[in-house]
Design a protein around this motif. Structure first.
Motif, PDB file in Angstrom:
ATOM      1  N   LEU A   1      -4.807  67.964 -20.530  1.00 48.00           N
ATOM      2  CA  LEU A   1      -4.442  67.657 -21.927  1.00 48.00           C
ATOM      3  C   LEU A   1      -5.663  67.681 -22.952  1.00 48.00           C
ATOM      4  O   LEU A   1      -6.685  67.254 -22.502  1.00 48.00           O
ATOM      5  CB  LEU A   1      -3.492  66.392 -21.867  1.00 48.00           C
ATOM      6  N   TRP A   2      -5.420  68.207 -24.303  1.00 47.74           N
ATOM      7  CA  TRP A   2      -6.308  68.026 -25.242  1.00 47.74           C
ATOM      8  C   TRP A   2      -6.101  66.547 -25.609  1.00 47.74           C
ATOM      9  O   TRP A   2      -5.242  66.013 -25.914  1.00 47.74           O
ATOM     10  CB  TRP A   2      -5.862  69.020 -26.393  1.00 47.74           C
ATOM     11  N   SER A   3      -7.362  66.108 -26.137  1.00 50.30           N
ATOM     12  CA  SER A   3      -7.431  64.824 -26.783  1.00 50.30           C
ATOM     13  C   SER A   3      -8.724  64.751 -27.502  1.00 50.30           C
ATOM     14  O   SER A   3      -9.695  65.337 -27.484  1.00 50.30           O
ATOM     15  CB  SER A   3      -7.341  63.505 -25.687  1.00 50.30           C
ATOM     16  N   VAL A   4      -8.780  63.649 -28.270  1.00 49.96           N
ATOM     17  CA  VAL A   4      -9.908  63.168 -29.043  1.00 49.96           C
ATOM     18  C   VAL A   4     -11.250  62.957 -28.185  1.00 49.96           C
ATOM     19  O   VAL A   4     -12.224  63.418 -28.829  1.00 49.96           O
ATOM     20  CB  VAL A   4      -9.637  62.184 -30.145  1.00 49.96           C
TER      21      VAL A   4
ATOM     22  N   HIS B   1      -1.037  54.963 -27.265  1.00 55.63           N
ATOM     23  CA  HIS B   1      -1.194  54.341 -28.701  1.00 55.63           C
ATOM     24  C   HIS B   1      -2.920  54.826 -29.122  1.00 55.63           C
ATOM     25  O   HIS B   1      -3.853  54.238 -28.404  1.00 55.63           O
ATOM     26  CB  HIS B   1      -1.188  52.919 -28.761  1.00 55.63           C
ATOM     27  N   LEU B   2      -2.868  55.333 -30.316  1.00 57.90           N
ATOM     28  CA  LEU B   2      -4.208  55.564 -31.017  1.00 57.90           C
ATOM     29  C   LEU B   2      -4.311  55.652 -32.471  1.00 57.90           C
ATOM     30  O   LEU B   2      -3.313  56.121 -33.289  1.00 57.90           O
ATOM     31  CB  LEU B   2      -4.664  57.233 -30.503  1.00 57.90           C
ATOM     32  N   LYS B   3      -4.919  54.726 -32.801  1.00 56.85           N
ATOM     33  CA  LYS B   3      -5.031  54.575 -34.386  1.00 56.85           C
ATOM     34  C   LYS B   3      -5.809  55.500 -34.787  1.00 56.85           C
ATOM     35  O   LYS B   3      -6.979  55.962 -34.463  1.00 56.85           O
ATOM     36  CB  LYS B   3      -5.845  52.892 -34.522  1.00 56.85           C
ATOM     37  N   ILE B   4      -5.317  56.078 -35.934  1.00 57.15           N
ATOM     38  CA  ILE B   4      -5.996  57.200 -36.427  1.00 57.15           C
ATOM     39  C   ILE B   4      -6.979  56.685 -37.336  1.00 57.15           C
ATOM     40  O   ILE B   4      -6.681  55.940 -38.460  1.00 57.15           O
ATOM     41  CB  ILE B   4      -4.794  58.141 -37.636  1.00 57.15           C
ATOM     42  N   ARG B   5      -8.284  57.203 -37.243  1.00 59.33           N
ATOM     43  CA  ARG B   5      -9.274  56.417 -37.953  1.00 59.33           C
ATOM     44  C   ARG B   5      -9.933  57.671 -38.505  1.00 59.33           C
ATOM     45  O   ARG B   5     -10.832  58.215 -38.089  1.00 59.33           O
ATOM     46  CB  ARG B   5     -10.205  55.728 -36.996  1.00 59.33           C
ATOM     47  N   GLY B   6      -9.439  58.089 -39.886  1.00 58.34           N
ATOM     48  CA  GLY B   6     -10.084  59.286 -40.477  1.00 58.34           C
ATOM     49  C   GLY B   6     -10.618  59.158 -41.596  1.00 58.34           C
ATOM     50  O   GLY B   6     -10.760  58.050 -42.377  1.00 58.34           O
TER      51      GLY B   6
ATOM     52  N   ARG C   1     -20.437  65.924 -36.687  1.00 56.63           N
ATOM     53  CA  ARG C   1     -21.090  65.296 -35.409  1.00 56.63           C
ATOM     54  C   ARG C   1     -21.753  63.749 -35.960  1.00 56.63           C
ATOM     55  O   ARG C   1     -21.433  62.720 -35.147  1.00 56.63           O
ATOM     56  CB  ARG C   1     -22.479  66.016 -35.209  1.00 56.63           C
ATOM     57  N   ILE C   2     -21.906  63.826 -37.350  1.00 59.46           N
ATOM     58  CA  ILE C   2     -22.433  62.372 -38.060  1.00 59.46           C
ATOM     59  C   ILE C   2     -21.054  61.533 -37.803  1.00 59.46           C
ATOM     60  O   ILE C   2     -21.175  60.235 -37.527  1.00 59.46           O
ATOM     61  CB  ILE C   2     -22.926  62.764 -39.239  1.00 59.46           C
ATOM     62  N   LEU C   3     -19.806  61.996 -38.150  1.00 60.28           N
ATOM     63  CA  LEU C   3     -18.702  61.413 -38.418  1.00 60.28           C
ATOM     64  C   LEU C   3     -18.315  60.895 -36.917  1.00 60.28           C
ATOM     65  O   LEU C   3     -17.679  59.718 -36.845  1.00 60.28           O
ATOM     66  CB  LEU C   3     -17.489  62.035 -39.050  1.00 60.28           C
ATOM     67  N   LYS C   4     -18.502  61.837 -36.061  1.00 54.79           N
ATOM     68  CA  LYS C   4     -17.936  61.250 -34.611  1.00 54.79           C
ATOM     69  C   LYS C   4     -18.735  60.281 -34.191  1.00 54.79           C
ATOM     70  O   LYS C   4     -18.307  59.389 -33.476  1.00 54.79           O
ATOM     71  CB  LYS C   4     -18.126  62.755 -33.697  1.00 54.79           C
ATOM     72  N   GLU C   5     -20.054  60.226 -34.275  1.00 59.89           N
ATOM     73  CA  GLU C   5     -20.784  59.068 -33.977  1.00 59.89           C
ATOM     74  C   GLU C   5     -20.514  57.944 -34.592  1.00 59.89           C
ATOM     75  O   GLU C   5     -20.761  56.727 -33.979  1.00 59.89           O
ATOM     76  CB  GLU C   5     -22.373  59.691 -34.298  1.00 59.89           C
ATOM     77  N   MET C   6     -19.897  57.910 -35.800  1.00 60.71           N
ATOM     78  CA  MET C   6     -19.342  56.689 -36.653  1.00 60.71           C
ATOM     79  C   MET C   6     -18.095  56.159 -35.694  1.00 60.71           C
ATOM     80  O   MET C   6     -17.881  54.994 -36.141  1.00 60.71           O
ATOM     81  CB  MET C   6     -19.203  56.958 -37.998  1.00 60.71           C
ATOM     82  N   GLY C   7     -17.459  57.251 -34.997  1.00 65.68           N
ATOM     83  CA  GLY C   7     -16.143  56.570 -34.673  1.00 65.68           C
ATOM     84  C   GLY C   7     -15.008  57.235 -35.374  1.00 65.68           C
ATOM     85  O   GLY C   7     -13.790  57.021 -34.879  1.00 65.68           O
ATOM     86  N   CYS C   8     -15.357  57.949 -36.165  1.00 65.57           N
ATOM     87  CA  CYS C   8     -14.191  58.821 -36.722  1.00 65.57           C
ATOM     88  C   CYS C   8     -13.373  59.771 -35.807  1.00 65.57           C
ATOM     89  O   CYS C   8     -14.395  60.496 -34.988  1.00 65.57           O
ATOM     90  CB  CYS C   8     -14.682  59.563 -38.235  1.00 65.57           C
ATOM     91  N   ASN C   9     -12.208  59.861 -36.007  1.00 65.41           N
ATOM     92  CA  ASN C   9     -11.157  60.599 -35.039  1.00 65.41           C
ATOM     93  C   ASN C   9     -10.241  61.650 -35.892  1.00 65.41           C
ATOM     94  O   ASN C   9      -9.633  62.264 -35.121  1.00 65.41           O
ATOM     95  CB  ASN C   9     -10.686  59.893 -33.993  1.00 65.41           C
ATOM     96  N   ALA C  10     -10.431  61.791 -37.287  1.00 63.49           N
ATOM     97  CA  ALA C  10      -9.688  62.284 -38.041  1.00 63.49           C
ATOM     98  C   ALA C  10     -10.058  62.784 -39.333  1.00 63.49           C
ATOM     99  O   ALA C  10     -11.061  62.132 -39.822  1.00 63.49           O
ATOM    100  CB  ALA C  10      -8.385  61.762 -38.112  1.00 63.49           C
ATOM    101  N   ILE C  11      -9.791  63.983 -39.620  1.00 62.96           N
ATOM    102  CA  ILE C  11     -10.107  64.747 -40.969  1.00 62.96           C
ATOM    103  C   ILE C  11      -8.794  65.083 -41.725  1.00 62.96           C
ATOM    104  O   ILE C  11      -7.663  65.584 -41.111  1.00 62.96           O
ATOM    105  CB  ILE C  11     -11.177  65.976 -40.749  1.00 62.96           C
ATOM    106  N   ARG C  12      -8.987  64.634 -43.123  1.00 63.06           N
ATOM    107  CA  ARG C  12      -7.941  65.399 -43.897  1.00 63.06           C
ATOM    108  C   ARG C  12      -8.346  66.190 -45.031  1.00 63.06           C
ATOM    109  O   ARG C  12      -9.589  65.878 -45.581  1.00 63.06           O
ATOM    110  CB  ARG C  12      -7.400  64.064 -44.832  1.00 63.06           C
ATOM    111  N   THR C  13      -7.752  67.378 -45.004  1.00 60.88           N
ATOM    112  CA  THR C  13      -8.457  68.548 -45.733  1.00 60.88           C
ATOM    113  C   THR C  13      -8.099  68.496 -47.071  1.00 60.88           C
ATOM    114  O   THR C  13      -7.200  69.180 -47.688  1.00 60.88           O
ATOM    115  CB  THR C  13      -8.210  69.902 -45.319  1.00 60.88           C
ATOM    116  N   SER C  14      -8.838  67.724 -47.899  1.00 60.32           N
ATOM    117  CA  SER C  14      -8.313  67.149 -49.135  1.00 60.32           C
ATOM    118  C   SER C  14      -8.977  68.362 -50.248  1.00 60.32           C
ATOM    119  O   SER C  14     -10.319  68.285 -50.027  1.00 60.32           O
ATOM    120  CB  SER C  14      -8.640  65.718 -49.581  1.00 60.32           C
TER     121      SER C  14
END
Length: 814
Positions: free
Chosen positions: A268-271, A316-321, A345-358
């Motif tokens: 399975l694919w996961s973060v 369960h996974l909190k979306i931290r985007g 990479r910088i965001l991943k190191e921070m713990g971010c797991n999601a991106i909104r393409t705004s």
């Protein structure tokens, strides 16, 4: 029992089908078409024609953003909202030849994105106009091509006028990749596969592959279709029969085929484990391979629950985007995979797991990287529907283009496992309207139906800044999830107002910060301006905002205010912070001379602001201890000292060896504070757990600037003409301590197999060019971006500044 029998039958078909064919043919080829274009900024009569003389035009490689090369201009019609950088009209031309052997094949040109209002010509013939600057598109060149030694001319007119047509910096030009595609008469159509996994368990996944196959010949074609699935090690793990079934496609027709293939023991694919498969689709006719088409996909299950929020693969996974605009700082909007990867990479190191393409369809490379690196994506389509936000924005194209643009986006992006939500719009004016205005409801239903017809596996949302019970979009019932922009005080009770649907914070926070700038007292929160439609009358004379988490826009909050709410309640699926990085344009709360946003957790140059470590302390399992501010003040000043920490019970602060006391986070606080009288020397924080030291951090009072330190993110890059190295530049004193107030002008010399791609320092108000060979340090730091040429060797980098010891660095190109 029936399910097991079906599985065994499908598995048997799968195993007997995985055979290699020795048949030979020329299959579809996609070739990068970025090199050696001619460019002219301005209108030029007859530039689309083959006889036009472009010898005086500039030669460049794509992707290209011409606006980022221009000076900042207070009078630019884009306004500071658009970054105070002009748009205009530009022309691109590429001359190429095709060998005689190409005759009989079909030739297409694929553009991943052109901003905006592009018109494409081949040998003087107009192929079409595409207003939307963010969506990819294809044209066929075949009827107008010449072969052998004859020259072909591809010309593109880009019209980023009139202005304003965007609320942020859009960039200008062919800013995404271009591909030349050649096919036979029968081939998998553009974005022609759709892969889903309607059933997943430990034993097998049922992989559904839907394929659109095009026959562009004038005769009926009889074909066979074979699918082969490969795992991440390129091992064949499943497949379909290559010759058991024959299909007929009428001349000029499209065959739409669907098949289920069992995949044993799916990974399975996961973060945290972004595992990818690929499927090769092979089209055979009369024993000859007509086409091979590869699609990458992942296997995962997603669920949004009204009470329990989001789960991935049953967990369960909190979306931290975070929300991200598409510019890449000093590179502008010219897409570059290395630059996007660095941001992620910088965001991943921070713990971010999601991106909104705004607030637009993203570059394909962003989604590919999110697939590979383990980010969830809210894939957003529109910032404007039929009602305008700017005089010349997308509302002018809405009636003719919105369905086509949306279909193209969904068709292009629906195979990405990272994409978990479709967003049909951001802060759409159709939220409002009197009892006679039903446009918001009607358009909502139309857009939802359009998406669902192409992909029913993902929920749809809109990002609403109006939360009243009469919001036309929310009451339409068209969308699967309730999405709020801001209004964090309403999150706890959102299910009472909008029962029966999951909830997500589609946009949150809008805190304002300048890296390395601190306003005290830190417990006094500034809402700048007092209201969104009232210009700022206070603010700081130097147009900075405090890097303590104590300044926000009036519609938003500080980071900590929203974080406390989102982390507290399970029914909140997660949030997307506005924004991950600073971006060009929208310099709230200021106007000129500010030209870039203050919203980012990371500044425009990629240097984290202090609040980055607050997120890291909550969103990761890392042991965090971060002390702020710097320790260069006037003797006798009262200074607020903050610490973000995790995996510890307490933090003790020392000044020149004397304890200033122990602090512990109380309740849901995410930081601790000391107030102390400044004296120069050493500030030291020690975190402890169960009485044992966990981590220490020290800040020293810096002396006068004396030298330069260079730190590269890569020791070597590829000789492909596009690879980048990002070099952080720090001004230090004679002891090597960072100088937090340094503003020295750093000169760069780059020689060898590389060149300067851009410079930056993270200041929202710097009017220096991003394309210079020097940059003033801002609060002690600046950035140099170096790009490879197309030959192996080395890049020699030297940084100098008057009165400072120079620094050198070598990067391999291999």
């Amino acid at each position: 029992m029936i399910q097991i029998k079906n599985y065994l039958l499908l598995l048997f078909i799968s195993l007997i089908a995985v055979v290699n064919s020795n048949a030979q043919s020329t299959v579809t080829r996609s070739t990068n078409f970025n090199n050696n274009w001619k460019f002219y900024l301005g209108e030029d009569k007859d530039a689309q024609g083959t006889a036009f003389n472009d010898a005086a035009w500039r030669t460049l490689n794509l992707p290209h953003d011409w606006s980022i090369e221009l000076p900042f201009d207070k009078s630019s019609p884009t306004g500071t909202g658009g970054g105070a950088l002009r748009g205009g009209v530009g022309w691109y031309r590429k001359t190429f030849v095709l060998p005689d052997m190409t005759k009989g094949q079909h030739v297409f040109i694929d553009f991943d994105g052109v901003y905006c209002n592009s018109e494409v010509f081949i040998n003087g013939h107009s192929l079409g106009i595409r207003p939307n600057g963010y969506i990819g598109f294809r044209y066929e060149l075949t009827p107008y091509l010449q072969y052998g030694n004859a020259k072909n001319v591809l010309a593109v007119k880009v019209n980023n006028d009139p202005q304003p047509n965007s609320r942020w910096y859009s960039g200008s030009g062919i800013y995404r990749n271009v591909w030349l595609v050649t096919t036979g008469n029968v081939f998998v159509d553009h974005w022609g596969t759709y892969i889903s996994t309607p059933f997943i368990d430990d034993k097998f996944a049922k992989v559904q592959i839907q394929t659109a196959i095009k026959n562009v010949s004038d005769k009926k074609a009889t074909i066979q279709i074979k699918h082969t699935i490969y795992d991440a090690t390129n091992k064949v793990v499943a497949g379909s029969s290559s010759g058991a079934v024959q299909f007929n496609i009428e001349a000029g027709g499209v065959l739409k085929d669907s098949i289920f293939i069992p995949l044993p023991h799916p990974h399975l694919w996961s973060v945290n484990d972004p595992y990818l498969y690929k499927v090769e689709t092979q089209i055979t006719r009369n024993g000859k391979i007509e086409d091979r088409y590869t699609t990458t996909f992942g296997i995962r299950s997603c669920k949004f629950d009204v009470n329990d929020g989001f789960s991935l693969n049953g967990q369960h996974l909190k979306i931290r985007g975070v929300c991200m605009h598409h510019d890449l700082g000093c590179l502008g909007t010219a897409i570059n995979t290395d630059a996007i990867e660095r941001q992620l990479r910088i965001l991943k190191e921070m713990g971010c797991n999601a991106i909104r393409t705004s607030h637009n369809p993203p570059a394909p490379e962003l989604l590919e990287l999110c697939d590979k690196m383990g980010f969830l994506v809210m894939d957003e389509a529109f910032d404007i529907w039929k009602k305008a936000k700017n005089p010349y924005d997308y509302h002018l194209s809405w009636d003719q283009w919105h369905i086509r643009d949306l279909q193209d986006q969904v068709q292009r992006d629906r195979n990405h496992p990272s994409v978990i939500i479709w967003s049909a719009g951001n802060e759409i004016p159709e939220q409002w309207g009197d009892s006679t205005d039903n446009s918001g409801t009607l358009i909502s239903k139309e857009l939802a139906a359009t998406i669902q017809a192409m992909d029913s596996t993902r929920p749809i949302v809109t990002a609403n800044n109006e939360t009243a019970s009469w919001n036309k979009l929310l009451v339409s019932g068209a969308f699967d999830i309730t999405g709020y922009n801001y209004h964090h005080s309403e999150y706890a009770d959102v299910l009472k107002k909008w029962p029966g649907k999951p909830f997500i914070s589609t946009e949150a926070v809008s805190a304002l910060q300048t890296r390395g700038s601190y306003d005290m007292p830190s417990d006094s929160i500034r809402r700048w301006p007092v209201r969104w439609d009232i210009p700022l009358t206070t603010g700081n004379a130097d147009t900075t905002c405090s890097a303590y988490d104590n300044c926000s826009a009036p519609w938003g909050s500080t980071h900590e205010e929203t974080m406390k709410v989102v982390e507290k309640y399970n029914h909140i699926s997660g949030l997307f912070v506005w924004t991950g990085f600073d971006y060009i344009g929208e310099p709230t709360p200021y106007e000129w001379p500010a030209r870039s946003a203050y919203f980012g957790i990371v500044d425009l140059a990629g240097f984290p602001k202090d609040v980055y470590y607050m997120y890291q302390s909550v969103w990761t399992n890392k042991t965090v201890l971060h002390l702020l501010p710097h320790w260069n003040w006037r003797t006798g000043d009262t200074i607020d000292v903050w610490a973000y920490y995790s995996n510890a019970d307490e933090v003790e602060l020392y000044l020149n060896g004397k304890s200033l006391g122990i602090r512990k986070k109380m309740g849901d606080d995410l930081h601790v504070v000391w107030k102390t009288i400044f004296e120069p020397g050493t500030l030291k924080a020690v975190s402890r757990k169960n009485g044992q030291i966990v981590k220490e951090e020290t800040i020293k009072t810096a002396g006068a600037p004396a030298g330069i330190q260079l730190l590269t993110d890569k020791k070597s890059i590829s000789p492909d003409g596009t690879s980048l190295a990002f070099i952080s530049v720090q001004v230090v004193d004679k002891e090597g301590n960072p100088v937090p107030y340094a503003a020295n002008d750093i000169q760069f010399t780059v020689s060898g197999e590389g060149f300067i791609a851009g410079v930056d320092n993270g200041s929202q108000t710097s009017m220096e060019s991003f394309k210079a060979n020097h940059r003033k340090a801002f609060n002690g730091k600046c950035l140099l971006v170096v790009q490879s040429k197309d030959k192996a060797g080395n890049i020699a980098i030297r940084a100098t500044s008057s009165g400072l010891a120079a620094a050198s660095l070598s990067i391999g190109v291999q």
